[in-house]
Every structure is written in structure tokens, then in C-alpha cells.
Design an enzyme around this catalytic site. Sequence first.
Site, PDB file in Angstrom:
ATOM      1  N   GLU A  11      -0.523 -10.642   3.383  1.00 41.30           N
ATOM      2  CA  GLU A  11      -0.287  -9.763   4.538  1.00 41.30           C
ATOM      3  C   GLU A  11      -0.612 -10.478   5.849  1.00 41.30           C
ATOM      4  O   GLU A  11       0.120 -10.348   6.840  1.00 41.30           O
ATOM      5  CB  GLU A  11      -1.145  -8.496   4.419  1.00 41.30           C
TER       6      GLU A  11
ATOM      7  N   GLY B  52       0.832  -1.203   0.000  1.00 42.30           N
ATOM      8  CA  GLY B  52       0.000   0.000   0.000  1.00 42.30           C
ATOM      9  C   GLY B  52       0.861   1.245   0.000  1.00 42.30           C
ATOM     10  O   GLY B  52       2.100   1.158   0.049  1.00 42.30           O
TER      11      GLY B  52
HETATM   12  C1  5RP Z   1      -3.291  -3.620   1.230  1.00 43.10           C
HETATM   13  C2  5RP Z   1      -3.616  -3.040   2.554  1.00 43.10           C
HETATM   14  C3  5RP Z   1      -3.094  -1.671   2.843  1.00 43.10           C
HETATM   15  O1  5RP Z   1      -2.237  -1.755   3.915  1.00 43.10           O
HETATM   16  C4  5RP Z   1      -4.243  -0.759   3.161  1.00 43.10           C
HETATM   17  O2  5RP Z   1      -5.135  -0.784   2.059  1.00 43.10           O
HETATM   18  C5  5RP Z   1      -3.775   0.667   3.425  1.00 43.10           C
HETATM   19  O3  5RP Z   1      -3.309   1.239   2.231  1.00 43.10           O
HETATM   20  P1  5RP Z   1      -2.710   2.697   2.188  1.00 43.10           P
HETATM   21  O4  5RP Z   1      -1.475   2.701   3.015  1.00 43.10           O
HETATM   22  O5  5RP Z   1      -2.424   2.922   0.713  1.00 43.10           O
HETATM   23  O6  5RP Z   1      -3.760   3.655   2.716  1.00 43.10           O
HETATM   24  O7  5RP Z   1      -4.252  -3.636   3.379  1.00 43.10           O
HETATM   25  O8  5RP Z   1      -3.952  -4.837   1.030  1.00 43.10           O
END
Ligand code: 5RP
Length: 261
Positions: free
Chosen positions: A111, A34
Site C-alpha cells: 500500500e 480492506g
Molecule cells: C489494510 C489497510 C486498510 O486500508 C485498513 O485496515 C482499513 O480497513 P477497512 O477499510 O477494512 O476498515 O490498511 O492494510
Amino acid sequence: MAADLSPIDKAKFLAAKRATDFVEDGMKLGLGTGSTAAWMVRCLAERIREEGLRVVGVPTSSRTAQLATQLGVPITTLDEAKWLDLTIDGADEFDGNLNLIKGGGAALLQEKIVATASDQMIVIADAAKDVTQLGAFPLPVEVIPFGWQTTKALVEETLVSLDVLNRDVTLRMNGAAPLVTDESNYILDLHLKRIGNPRQLALVLNQIPGVVENGLFIDICDIVVIGHADGRVTVRDVNSGEIEEDRVEFVPTSNIFADLD
Ligand code: 5RP
């Protein structure tokens, strides 16, 4: 480049930078996915370049693997590393118990496996992710493509008896086709608005055939590092109950932004 960062990106960067203070020489790390996790990979790369920090990372997505390789952060597989000292990752929401919704970037499966195989998980986030109750962000659920419509119907039926406010379920798309994850699965987004009992929901969803994993991370995260656009950073430790607030210096000339130019 740095001067152009939006307030939200600055908050994400500060959280990521503070979290990399927890990284020690020789550690095996889980590298999240992300935009916030990408800042963390950049901060890590800077420590490797400038301090000679020796670490190895297990990326949680092909995107993170690509970024780490591009920036010179050594990577390996979870099977090679076997167990990790620390995972640092973003989140879509976290509550007061540091239970999370993750999977906005469609990487929840790797994750969750990586975070669970770590001594410690640190979440990095901007303050907008801090909620009193999970569920405003749609809950991602990874399902196998075979019979996904039947799986979706079973998920909808299961939600009827659970403590949620809304029950719309949508297939995540990538243009005109279903989005396909790194593990070749689909994502259902559950628009629940409010999740009354995240622990129960996480258990029940994973009982449905066709569901591979859900984006609720219960009792996995230990620490959240929250960045604020004004330079403050809050560190909340769920195990000790301690909350620390300090400031992280924002260095606009840092070569941390080199790959963004
Ligand atoms: C990916 C995730 C990310 O950690 C979550 O979507 C947060 O994303 P960002 O840091 O772009 O706000 O779970 O699967």
C-alpha cells in the site's frame, strides 16, 4: 443485500462511491486493501460496466487482485504501470494533517509503495477513523521473519525514548501461527495509545534492521472522503484546505452488491 448493510458498511460504501467520482477515463489507479477499498473496487467495476470507463488498476494485495479480477477490473503490476494517477485506499486512522495509520489488513508495504508512486492518494473511511491524534489503533510494523524477536526487542528499546503513551508490542497471529504478509514477512503491532510525533516515529522505526516498513503514512494522503451512515459524505482536501459536504444517493437495487449475494 444492500438493505442489510450495517450503518458502518453503508458509510464505507458511500465514501467509496464518492471517491470513484475522482476517477477519469484512461487513469492508472492504485487499488487499496480492506473492506472500504473492496467497496471502491465494486464501484469501479460498476462504472466500467455501465459507462465503459477505461482504467487499469495496480492492486495492493493478493485479496484485492482477486476481487478486481472477479469483478472485471483490469489489473497490472506496478512495474508495468511505473507511475499511477491516483490511489484510493482505506485507513485505520487519519488525523487533521491526513497522516495515517494503515496496515490493519496487513497490506501496508504494498500500500505504501503504491500510494507513494501515485500523483494523488485519496483515503476512504467512515467517520470513526477520524482522530485528533494517531495511536489508539495499534501501529503495524512489517518485519522480516529472520530474527524477528530481536527486531521486536530493538523496537521496544527504541520506543523508550519516543513520545508515545504505551509500549506493548505483539506479533500478529493467524490462529496458532504468525500471520504472514503477501511479501512473506511478519507484522508487529505497536500498542502505543498516543503517538506524539508520528513523523519522527516513522523515521526512527525504519532505521531498525529487520524492519521493512511501518504503517505511518506521512505526507502521502491528499484527500480524505468520509462516509456517514445518514448519507452525508465529507471531502477534505489537505492541500487546498477545502472541506465539502454533500449527499450520495444510496441505490439499494444496484448490481454493485452482486458478488456479495
Ligand atoms: C489494510 C489497510 C486498510 O486500508 C485498513 O485496515 C482499513 O480497513 P477497512 O477499510 O477494512 O476498515 O490498511 O492494510
